[in-house]
Design an enzyme around this catalytic site. Structure first.
Site, PDB file in Angstrom:
ATOM      1  N   LYS A   1       0.839  -1.209   0.000  1.00 26.71           N
ATOM      2  CA  LYS A   1       0.000   0.000   0.000  1.00 26.71           C
ATOM      3  C   LYS A   1       0.869   1.252   0.000  1.00 26.71           C
ATOM      4  O   LYS A   1       0.637   2.192  -0.774  1.00 26.71           O
ATOM      5  CB  LYS A   1      -0.930  -0.010   1.232  1.00 26.71           C
ATOM      6  CG  LYS A   1      -2.032  -1.056   1.110  1.00 26.71           C
ATOM      7  CD  LYS A   1      -2.831  -1.256   2.393  1.00 26.71           C
ATOM      8  CE  LYS A   1      -3.801  -2.424   2.188  1.00 26.71           C
ATOM      9  NZ  LYS A   1      -4.736  -2.656   3.281  1.00 26.71           N
TER      10      LYS A   1
ATOM     11  N   GLN B   1      -4.537  -1.472   9.359  1.00 24.75           N
ATOM     12  CA  GLN B   1      -4.503  -2.819   8.789  1.00 24.75           C
ATOM     13  C   GLN B   1      -5.128  -3.828   9.754  1.00 24.75           C
ATOM     14  O   GLN B   1      -4.842  -3.823  10.947  1.00 24.75           O
ATOM     15  CB  GLN B   1      -3.040  -3.205   8.476  1.00 24.75           C
ATOM     16  CG  GLN B   1      -2.890  -4.497   7.724  1.00 24.75           C
ATOM     17  CD  GLN B   1      -3.474  -4.447   6.312  1.00 24.75           C
ATOM     18  OE1 GLN B   1      -3.518  -3.396   5.674  1.00 24.75           O
ATOM     19  NE2 GLN B   1      -3.944  -5.581   5.827  1.00 24.75           N
TER      20      GLN B   1
ATOM     21  N   ASP C   1     -11.091   2.820   4.180  1.00 24.37           N
ATOM     22  CA  ASP C   1     -11.497   1.409   4.178  1.00 24.37           C
ATOM     23  C   ASP C   1     -13.016   1.284   4.049  1.00 24.37           C
ATOM     24  O   ASP C   1     -13.524   0.200   3.748  1.00 24.37           O
ATOM     25  CB  ASP C   1     -11.069   0.745   5.499  1.00 24.37           C
ATOM     26  CG  ASP C   1      -9.913  -0.229   5.331  1.00 24.37           C
ATOM     27  OD1 ASP C   1      -9.767  -0.776   4.231  1.00 24.37           O
ATOM     28  OD2 ASP C   1      -9.193  -0.425   6.319  1.00 24.37           O
TER      29      ASP C   1
HETATM   30  N1  LIG Z   1      -7.765  -2.511   6.853  1.00 26.91           N
HETATM   31  C1  LIG Z   1      -7.841  -3.568   6.014  1.00 26.91           C
HETATM   32  N2  LIG Z   1      -7.321  -4.745   6.384  1.00 26.91           N
HETATM   33  C2  LIG Z   1      -7.427  -5.800   5.524  1.00 26.91           C
HETATM   34  C3  LIG Z   1      -8.018  -5.655   4.246  1.00 26.91           C
HETATM   35  C4  LIG Z   1      -8.562  -4.403   3.904  1.00 26.91           C
HETATM   36  O1  LIG Z   1      -9.155  -4.201   2.791  1.00 26.91           O
HETATM   37  N3  LIG Z   1      -8.447  -3.374   4.815  1.00 26.91           N
HETATM   38  N4  LIG Z   1      -8.008  -6.719   3.340  1.00 26.91           N
HETATM   39  C5  LIG Z   1      -7.213  -7.903   3.605  1.00 26.91           C
HETATM   40  C6  LIG Z   1      -5.782  -7.871   3.156  1.00 26.91           C
HETATM   41  N5  LIG Z   1      -5.434  -7.053   1.975  1.00 26.91           N
HETATM   42  C7  LIG Z   1      -5.337  -5.728   2.130  1.00 26.91           C
HETATM   43  O2  LIG Z   1      -5.220  -5.188   3.179  1.00 26.91           O
HETATM   44  C8  LIG Z   1      -5.037  -7.658   0.744  1.00 26.91           C
HETATM   45  C9  LIG Z   1      -5.130  -8.999   0.524  1.00 26.91           C
HETATM   46  C10 LIG Z   1      -4.639  -9.574  -0.664  1.00 26.91           C
HETATM   47  C11 LIG Z   1      -4.063  -8.800  -1.643  1.00 26.91           C
HETATM   48  C12 LIG Z   1      -3.466  -9.385  -2.883  1.00 26.91           C
HETATM   49  O3  LIG Z   1      -3.059  -8.671  -3.756  1.00 26.91           O
HETATM   50  N6  LIG Z   1      -3.361 -10.707  -2.970  1.00 26.91           N
HETATM   51  C13 LIG Z   1      -2.677 -11.378  -4.059  1.00 26.91           C
HETATM   52  C14 LIG Z   1      -1.849 -12.531  -3.501  1.00 26.91           C
HETATM   53  C15 LIG Z   1      -0.800 -12.034  -2.555  1.00 26.91           C
HETATM   54  C16 LIG Z   1       0.035 -13.156  -1.949  1.00 26.91           C
HETATM   55  O4  LIG Z   1       0.771 -13.800  -2.683  1.00 26.91           O
HETATM   56  O5  LIG Z   1      -0.067 -13.339  -0.718  1.00 26.91           O
HETATM   57  C17 LIG Z   1      -3.667 -11.933  -5.066  1.00 26.91           C
HETATM   58  O6  LIG Z   1      -4.774 -12.315  -4.651  1.00 26.91           O
HETATM   59  O7  LIG Z   1      -3.318 -12.000  -6.229  1.00 26.91           O
HETATM   60  C18 LIG Z   1      -3.989  -7.448  -1.441  1.00 26.91           C
HETATM   61  C19 LIG Z   1      -4.463  -6.888  -0.258  1.00 26.91           C
HETATM   62  C20 LIG Z   1      -7.186  -8.176   5.106  1.00 26.91           C
HETATM   63  N7  LIG Z   1      -6.910  -7.005   5.877  1.00 26.91           N
END
Ligand SMILES: Nc1nc2c(c(=O)[nH]1)N[C@@H](CN(C=O)c1ccc(C(=O)N[C@@H](CCC(=O)O)C(=O)O)cc1)CN2
Length: 303
Positions: free
Chosen positions: A55, A99, A122
């Site tokens: 981020k 987060q 968020d």
């Molecule tokens: N305050 C927040 N916490 C969390 C959120 C949120 O939206 N706000 N969401 C999730 C985690 N998250 C962002 O924070 C998030 C999860 C996954 C990905 C992502 O790009 N995933 C990739 C794979 C990544 C890997 O190899 O591990 C994909 O799916 O291609 C981005 C952001 C929980 N917490």
């Protein structure tokens, strides 16, 4: 035989990101201001560390003002609340993100409620939840993962989703409920299903659109999904993968992907589907929050 279209979340996220970069430059040229984002991480959860780094990096690459606060896992709740109060009144910060998950001794709801709704990028504050549910989406900040999922759907099926039947599997505040609200606002006929839904396969089979957000690896089997349906898999489940080497893991979604390929219309892969949209929609929300706080008119929605 594969008939399904793969929904390329990475490519769609890249095109949305480009548009946000253009809009951020326009904002800076017009006002001399950069959208400002503060990301707060409490503790050392490895996945959270990766997401927060990503981020912060994305915000910097887009020319935003970005501040990262990393606090130890034993941070007192009062200290986290004090940091949020400071960020709430910082004129250079337009968006605040804490987060999740937070360590168990911190009351998550109390923390999220303290963030000023106009800085709640968020979209988890009750004011933003209420606006979305009241059909006032244009005045809300919308949670990033469901918002990104909606864009994937529109890029796949076209802008008009009205009349389609949609099943959202999962009822979390972060994904399931806001996703259902967004689809309802698009005039879909929406069912929220969950662990106690009776005849879950039959409920899912009847849907044109299936959004899976249960957090259980490959729980939704291919035969549960109707021919030609569009599948958005929000699940990101890390499983041990000894076949790749000792200690290695692989990611799978909530849907048994391979079982879907011969009959669904389109499906998001995991990884590379919904995940990349989450971070880019955070940037979109930060830009929206900045424009509102600077008294500028709304940009046209990103689709
Ligand atoms: N305050 C927040 N916490 C969390 C959120 C949120 O939206 N706000 N969401 C999730 C985690 N998250 C962002 O924070 C998030 C999860 C996954 C990905 C992502 O790009 N995933 C990739 C794979 C990544 C890997 O190899 O591990 C994909 O799916 O291609 C981005 C952001 C929980 N917490």
């Amino acid at each position: 035989m594969t008939q399904a279209t793969l929904i390329d979340g990475k490519a769609i996220a890249a095109s949305v990101r480009e548009e946000i970069g253009r809009r951020a430059q326009e904002l800076q040229a017009a006002t001399g201001k950069r959208p400002g984002l503060a990301v707060v991480l409490v503790g050392e959860d490895p996945a959270s560390q990766v997401y927060v780094r990503s981020k912060d990096r994305t915000a910097n690459e887009l020319g935003f003002h970005s501040v990262k606060h990393t606090l130890p896992a034993d941070t007192a709740e009062a200290d986290l609340l004090a940091l949020i109060e400071t960020l709430n009144t910082d004129p250079d910060i337009h968006g605040i993100l804490v987060q999740l998950p937070l360590p168990g001794h911190i009351d998550e709801s109390k923390v999220l409620r303290l963030i000023r709704p106009e800085k709640d990028v968020d979209g988890f504050h009750p004011v933003n939840v209420g606006l979305l549910n009241a059909g006032e989406r244009d005045h809300a900040l919308v949670p990033c993962t469901p918002h990104g999922s909606l864009i994937l759907l529109k890029r796949t099926l076209g802008a008009d989703l009205s009349g389609k039947t949609a099943v959202v599997v999962g009822r979390s505040n972060i994904v399931g409920k806001p996703m259902a609200s967004l689809l309802l606002a698009e005039s879909c006929t929406v069912t929220i299903a969950h662990s106690r839904t009776r005849n879950l396969p039959d409920v899912i089979r009847a849907a044109d659109i299936v959004v899976a957000a249960v957090g259980r690896p490959e729980m939704i089997r291919g035969e549960w999904i109707g021919k030609g349906a569009t599948v958005i898999d929000v699940g990101i489940n890390r499983l041990p993968a000894p076949e790749l080497g000792e200690g290695k893991t692989r990611l799978v979604g909530d849907v048994a992907f391979d079982e879907c390929l011969d009959h669904v219309g389109a499906i998001t892969p995991v990884p590379g589907g919904v995940g990349p949209m989450t971070i880019v929609m955070l940037m979109a929300n930060t830009l929206t929050a900045a424009r509102r706080q600077l008294g500028l008119p709304e940009d046209k929605p990103i689709f």
